[in-house]
Design an enzyme around this catalytic site. Sequence first.
Site, short mmCIF file in Angstrom:
data_model
loop_
_atom_site.label_atom_id
_atom_site.label_comp_id
_atom_site.label_asym_id
_atom_site.label_seq_id
_atom_site.Cartn_x
_atom_site.Cartn_y
_atom_site.Cartn_z
N LYS A 186 2.40 0.87 -18.09
CA LYS A 186 1.18 0.34 -17.49
C LYS A 186 1.13 0.74 -16.01
O LYS A 186 1.85 0.18 -15.18
CB LYS A 186 1.13 -1.19 -17.58
CG LYS A 186 -0.25 -1.70 -17.19
CD LYS A 186 -0.24 -3.13 -16.70
CE LYS A 186 -0.33 -3.27 -15.21
NZ LYS A 186 -1.47 -2.65 -14.54
N GLU A 261 12.22 -2.92 -8.68
CA GLU A 261 12.11 -2.24 -7.38
C GLU A 261 11.02 -2.98 -6.61
O GLU A 261 9.84 -2.85 -6.92
CB GLU A 261 11.68 -0.77 -7.58
CG GLU A 261 12.66 0.05 -8.38
CD GLU A 261 13.95 0.34 -7.66
OE1 GLU A 261 14.02 0.14 -6.43
OE2 GLU A 261 14.91 0.72 -8.34
N CYS A 295 7.21 0.99 0.27
CA CYS A 295 8.18 -0.09 0.19
C CYS A 295 9.30 0.14 1.20
O CYS A 295 9.91 -0.78 1.69
CB CYS A 295 8.73 -0.19 -1.21
SG CYS A 295 9.24 1.40 -1.85
N GLU A 392 6.63 -8.36 4.62
CA GLU A 392 6.19 -7.00 4.32
C GLU A 392 4.68 -6.92 4.51
O GLU A 392 3.93 -7.71 3.93
CB GLU A 392 6.55 -6.65 2.88
CG GLU A 392 6.13 -5.24 2.52
CD GLU A 392 6.57 -4.85 1.12
OE1 GLU A 392 6.28 -5.60 0.17
OE2 GLU A 392 7.21 -3.79 0.98
P1 NAD Z 1 1.83 -5.78 -7.52
O1 NAD Z 1 3.09 -6.49 -7.73
O2 NAD Z 1 0.63 -6.56 -7.21
O3 NAD Z 1 1.46 -4.93 -8.82
C1 NAD Z 1 2.36 -4.01 -9.38
C2 NAD Z 1 2.04 -3.81 -10.85
O4 NAD Z 1 2.28 -5.04 -11.54
C3 NAD Z 1 0.59 -3.45 -11.13
O5 NAD Z 1 0.56 -2.49 -12.16
C4 NAD Z 1 -0.01 -4.77 -11.59
O6 NAD Z 1 -1.12 -4.63 -12.44
C5 NAD Z 1 1.15 -5.38 -12.35
N1 NAD Z 1 1.11 -6.83 -12.50
C6 NAD Z 1 0.42 -7.74 -11.79
N2 NAD Z 1 0.66 -9.00 -12.25
C7 NAD Z 1 1.54 -8.86 -13.27
C8 NAD Z 1 2.21 -9.79 -14.13
N3 NAD Z 1 2.01 -11.10 -14.04
N4 NAD Z 1 3.08 -9.31 -15.03
C9 NAD Z 1 3.33 -7.99 -15.12
N5 NAD Z 1 2.72 -7.06 -14.36
C10 NAD Z 1 1.83 -7.49 -13.43
O7 NAD Z 1 2.15 -4.70 -6.38
P2 NAD Z 1 1.16 -3.65 -5.73
O8 NAD Z 1 0.23 -4.38 -4.82
O9 NAD Z 1 0.58 -2.76 -6.78
O10 NAD Z 1 2.19 -2.76 -4.87
C11 NAD Z 1 2.68 -3.15 -3.64
C12 NAD Z 1 4.07 -3.75 -3.74
O11 NAD Z 1 4.95 -2.88 -4.44
C13 NAD Z 1 4.73 -3.95 -2.41
O12 NAD Z 1 5.30 -5.24 -2.34
C14 NAD Z 1 5.82 -2.89 -2.35
O13 NAD Z 1 6.89 -3.20 -1.54
C15 NAD Z 1 6.20 -2.75 -3.77
N6 NAD Z 1 6.80 -1.44 -4.04
C16 NAD Z 1 8.17 -1.33 -4.16
C17 NAD Z 1 8.76 -0.10 -4.37
C18 NAD Z 1 10.26 0.06 -4.48
O14 NAD Z 1 10.71 1.11 -4.89
N7 NAD Z 1 11.06 -0.92 -4.13
C19 NAD Z 1 7.97 1.03 -4.49
C20 NAD Z 1 6.59 0.89 -4.37
C21 NAD Z 1 6.02 -0.36 -4.15
#
Ligand code: NAD
Length: 493
Positions: A186, A261, A295, A392
Amino acid sequence: MNAFSTPGFPHTLDEQFIDNAWQSGRGEALLEVTNPFEGRVIARVTRGAAEDVDAAVAAARRALPGWRATPEARRGEYLAAIADGLEARRESLVALSSLNNGKPLAEARQDLDDAIACYRYYAEAARALGERQGQHEPGELEGLSVRRYWEPVGVAGLITPWNFPLVSSAWKIAPALAAGCTVVFKPSEVTPLPERVLAEVVLEAGVPAGVFNLLFGDGANVGAALGDHPGVDKLSFTGSNAVGEAVMRAAASGTRPVSLELGGKSPIIVTDDADLDRACELVINGICYNAGQMCSATSRLLVHERISEALFERIDCAMQALRLGDPSAPETDMGPVVSAAQRERIEAFIARAGEAGLESQTTLAPHPANGFFVAPRLYRDVPLESALWREEIFGPLLCARRVTSDDEAVALANDSDFGLAATVVAGSDERGEAIARWLEAGNVWCNTDQIAPPQGSWGGMKRSGIGRELGPAGLEAYLELKRISRSRRWHIR
Ligand code: NAD
């Protein structure tokens, strides 16, 4: 050319990729996908439904026995074919990724290269996995023969965010398929367009039906249903801490393994003997690449007080000089952030800082009136307890503090809930590495840009996550080790 005007590319994506076919989505509503530069809707994508997840997981389960029985080297050939397919679509994918995410073309190109390199790395890793299957365990006991086998965990549920489309997914899909897992993937609902092309590439590569399934949709309808689904054996999630914890709770049901991650608030330490120009360049790249939506963004600058003023001046000048604009224009250094919501989130941090009496002295780089732009800013002498320093932000806001020693820099760097990454800029690599040894972070770059080659490793300590992606550890995350022991004699006494 506008990538989305590519002939035949649908503007309404109400289908899901299940069992190697585009099937009508069961979701009732559509989500809008926006081009962050113009702020206009470029596609509508299905919100998805739990029934889509059921169908995709069922397909993945059906495909699992055949895929795990496929020789590893053959699985590697499929991965190499995926890499070839991405390469063949290079320029259109770069343009599409830039259009959907808002990142400059050069950055989108870098992403695609990273994704291709990842598929190629795991193509080779799959072949090597085949060679080590059934090898004798070192240090066998007398009279006992032990062989080791690595088997796929099963059906993997993979969930990614929007900041590095095609890359975050490659880091999961490639090792999962190499290991012999089948996947239900997804992507973020914010950047689904490049990943849609990935499904076409997988199809063209001849990967058997059901091995790779892609579901569009939001977190509530598809993400949560995927996390909760008992037919999923392993969850791998990249995204925010709040959602990561929800995914971890879901994995607890059924005692399923999970890789996370998550977020970061990474430090960049500049010592008193550092080259100022190099330090400025690394600071700017660490907070302005991808408009700070990384991130691993090095958003906390810890600089020796002796050189702090000189470095701050350089950073202010460099931020002001950045060319913010159309991501598809070759001269653009920085594009908009990904969405109106993301801009609001960053602006809320700026407002909160202002209310607390914290103002940036950076002259803001000009940018077009349209689009979700946020000009980069340096905040000096940021209080340790402030949200700006602790949380963050995921945008181009750099917080700085002056320090009087390397020890103080290390202590402040480690004073964070997160531990994803860090950069050290020092007069010598030796001094940089001596500091790096004490930093609580999964990746530390000394006097170099943030690099993440596929043979390396990626992941964080503390609240930045669980497990590692990339390299051998990234493959192990989708494998179970099995030992088969047998007596060399007729019976054991
Ligand atoms: P998010 O957590 O809002 O969403 C990430 C994904 O999870 C999306 O596909 C979303 O649709 C899905 N999602 C949302 N609610 C869910 C649920 N209840 N159950 C399962 N899946 C669900 O994050 P974002 O806004 O898309 O991305 C930003 C965040 O990602 C930041 O906090 C960043 O630090 C983190 N990030 C971390 C890394 C890493 O390698 N550590 C890399 C990239 C981004």
